[in-house]
Design a protein around this motif. Sequence first.
Motif, PDB file in Angstrom:
ATOM      1  N   PHE A   2       0.835  -1.207   0.000  1.00  5.98           N
ATOM      2  CA  PHE A   2       0.000   0.000   0.000  1.00  5.98           C
ATOM      3  C   PHE A   2       0.867   1.252   0.000  1.00  5.98           C
ATOM      4  N   VAL A   3       1.870   1.289   0.872  1.00  2.00           N
ATOM      5  CA  VAL A   3       2.736   2.471   0.953  1.00  2.00           C
ATOM      6  C   VAL A   3       3.567   2.622  -0.319  1.00  2.00           C
ATOM      7  N   ASP A   4       4.035   1.517  -0.883  1.00  2.00           N
ATOM      8  CA  ASP A   4       4.773   1.597  -2.150  1.00  2.00           C
ATOM      9  C   ASP A   4       3.918   2.243  -3.229  1.00  2.00           C
ATOM     10  N   ASP A   5       2.633   1.895  -3.264  1.00  2.00           N
ATOM     11  CA  ASP A   5       1.733   2.472  -4.264  1.00  2.00           C
ATOM     12  C   ASP A   5       1.565   3.971  -4.043  1.00  2.00           C
ATOM     13  N   TRP A   6       1.291   4.367  -2.806  1.00  2.00           N
ATOM     14  CA  TRP A   6       1.131   5.793  -2.519  1.00  2.00           C
ATOM     15  C   TRP A   6       2.415   6.562  -2.821  1.00  2.00           C
ATOM     16  N   ALA A   7       3.557   6.022  -2.386  1.00  2.00           N
ATOM     17  CA  ALA A   7       4.831   6.713  -2.606  1.00  2.00           C
ATOM     18  C   ALA A   7       5.121   6.837  -4.096  1.00  2.00           C
ATOM     19  N   GLY A   8       4.845   5.782  -4.856  1.00  2.00           N
ATOM     20  CA  GLY A   8       5.063   5.844  -6.294  1.00  2.00           C
ATOM     21  C   GLY A   8       4.182   6.876  -6.966  1.00  2.00           C
ATOM     22  N   ARG A   9       2.925   6.956  -6.540  1.00  2.00           N
ATOM     23  CA  ARG A   9       2.019   7.955  -7.113  1.00  2.00           C
ATOM     24  C   ARG A   9       2.487   9.368  -6.785  1.00  2.00           C
ATOM     25  N   LEU A  10       2.941   9.590  -5.557  1.00  2.00           N
ATOM     26  CA  LEU A  10       3.441  10.914  -5.190  1.00  2.00           C
ATOM     27  C   LEU A  10       4.711  11.256  -5.957  1.00  2.00           C
ATOM     28  N   ALA A  11       5.596  10.272  -6.112  1.00  4.43           N
ATOM     29  CA  ALA A  11       6.853  10.510  -6.815  1.00  4.43           C
ATOM     30  C   ALA A  11       6.620  10.839  -8.284  1.00  4.43           C
ATOM     31  N   ALA A  12       5.534  10.342  -8.843  1.00  4.20           N
ATOM     32  CA  ALA A  12       5.227  10.592 -10.245  1.00  4.20           C
ATOM     33  C   ALA A  12       4.512  11.923 -10.452  1.00  4.20           C
ATOM     34  N   GLY A  13       4.127  12.587  -9.371  1.00  2.00           N
ATOM     35  CA  GLY A  13       3.401  13.838  -9.472  1.00  2.00           C
ATOM     36  C   GLY A  13       4.303  15.017  -9.774  1.00  2.00           C
ATOM     37  N   PRO A  14       3.722  16.210  -9.952  1.00  2.00           N
ATOM     38  CA  PRO A  14       4.512  17.410 -10.245  1.00  2.00           C
ATOM     39  C   PRO A  14       5.202  17.927  -8.977  1.00  2.00           C
ATOM     40  N   PRO A  15       6.509  17.799  -8.860  1.00  2.00           N
ATOM     41  CA  PRO A  15       7.175  18.089  -7.588  1.00  2.00           C
ATOM     42  C   PRO A  15       7.058  19.525  -7.118  1.00  2.00           C
ATOM     43  N   ILE A  16       7.103  20.479  -8.047  1.00  2.00           N
ATOM     44  CA  ILE A  16       7.019  21.883  -7.634  1.00  2.00           C
ATOM     45  C   ILE A  16       5.630  22.179  -7.083  1.00  2.00           C
ATOM     46  N   ALA A  17       4.603  21.775  -7.799  1.00  2.00           N
ATOM     47  CA  ALA A  17       3.233  22.030  -7.357  1.00  2.00           C
ATOM     48  C   ALA A  17       2.927  21.318  -6.046  1.00  2.00           C
ATOM     49  N   VAL A  18       3.375  20.061  -5.916  1.00  2.00           N
ATOM     50  CA  VAL A  18       3.131  19.325  -4.674  1.00  2.00           C
ATOM     51  C   VAL A  18       3.847  19.986  -3.507  1.00  2.00           C
ATOM     52  N   ALA A  19       5.094  20.419  -3.731  1.00  2.00           N
ATOM     53  CA  ALA A  19       5.854  21.076  -2.665  1.00  2.00           C
ATOM     54  C   ALA A  19       5.171  22.350  -2.206  1.00  2.00           C
ATOM     55  N   MET A  20       4.683  23.137  -3.146  1.00  2.00           N
ATOM     56  CA  MET A  20       4.026  24.392  -2.771  1.00  2.00           C
ATOM     57  C   MET A  20       2.686  24.134  -2.095  1.00  2.00           C
ATOM     58  N   THR A  21       1.962  23.123  -2.549  1.00  2.00           N
ATOM     59  CA  THR A  21       0.708  22.784  -1.881  1.00  2.00           C
ATOM     60  C   THR A  21       0.963  22.337  -0.447  1.00  2.00           C
ATOM     61  N   LYS A  22       1.989  21.521  -0.257  1.00  2.00           N
ATOM     62  CA  LYS A  22       2.348  21.090   1.097  1.00  2.00           C
ATOM     63  C   LYS A  22       2.643  22.294   1.978  1.00  2.00           C
ATOM     64  N   ARG A  23       3.460  23.214   1.469  1.00  2.00           N
ATOM     65  CA  ARG A  23       3.818  24.374   2.277  1.00  2.00           C
ATOM     66  C   ARG A  23       2.614  25.261   2.552  1.00  2.00           C
ATOM     67  N   LEU A  24       1.744  25.446   1.568  1.00  2.00           N
ATOM     68  CA  LEU A  24       0.545  26.260   1.766  1.00  2.00           C
ATOM     69  C   LEU A  24      -0.366  25.665   2.833  1.00  2.00           C
ATOM     70  N   LEU A  25      -0.593  24.356   2.768  1.00  2.00           N
ATOM     71  CA  LEU A  25      -1.450  23.717   3.755  1.00  2.00           C
ATOM     72  C   LEU A  25      -0.877  23.846   5.155  1.00  2.00           C
TER      73      LEU A  25
END
Length: 264
Positions: A195-218
């Motif tokens: 389960f964690v491998d799947d989630w981590a893989g999906r996150l790793a495949a996402g847009p890193p800049i947008a994800v990083a900024m969303t994390k910081r905003l939240l």
Amino acid sequence: MESAELETLIIDAADNGVVTITMNRPKRLNAASPQMFTELRETWNEIGGDPTVRCVVMTGAGDAFCSGADLAADGGDGPRRHALQGLNVIHQTVSALYSIMVPVIAKVNGVAAGAGMNLALACDLIVASDQARFSEIFARRGLSMDFGGTWILPRLIGLHRAKELAFFADVIDAKQAEDFGIVNKVVPHGELDAFVDDWAGRLAAGPPIAVAMTKRLLTLNASADFAAALEAEGMAQSLNFTTEDTKEAVKAFLEKRPPTFTGR
């Protein structure tokens, strides 16, 4: 980031940008010694400066996640630290984790107590085995909460529920932790890795800049007023529109294919 094995940690870097950090003191239920705190801080700082890392998974060796600070451990053969100096190291360690821009998943495979529970809370997502247990155990040791727990826990589950867990220091199982809102998912123990491998893989495949900024905003906007949150969102979104990843996402949508994000 190159794979490395340290005194108290095992670090595995996968080709897809997922780095797994395993706390490796199984005979002590991965209790955090002074050496482990130092190695965690240095590792998280290194990850923070590595553009190849897309996601981090935190877990523990053996049957535990982390049973908290090792109160029986000494600091080695050097000069003894004053208690405040030791706590400063702990504060620097959790600050380094909290500052990582990429998503961090806590894979809780067993007990997570005291600083170990609060380490999990400082991650962005918590996936727990159905055999996991959680406790803000500090009061049983005559201590007050640390490792950022007094800031994170009430924001996560509410002030009165946080006081209940802190005052009584009860051990709760994974289902109770899910009901309280502490963990995102509880999965059968044998399915935890997949389960964690799947989630981590999906996150790793996402847009890193947008994800990083969303994390910081939240994170930041949890304690900001609405106007400040909107302003911060606007600044972040304006930056997104200048990236190659956003252009690629739009192009992929129009071409009806999965996007390939590069972090540029």
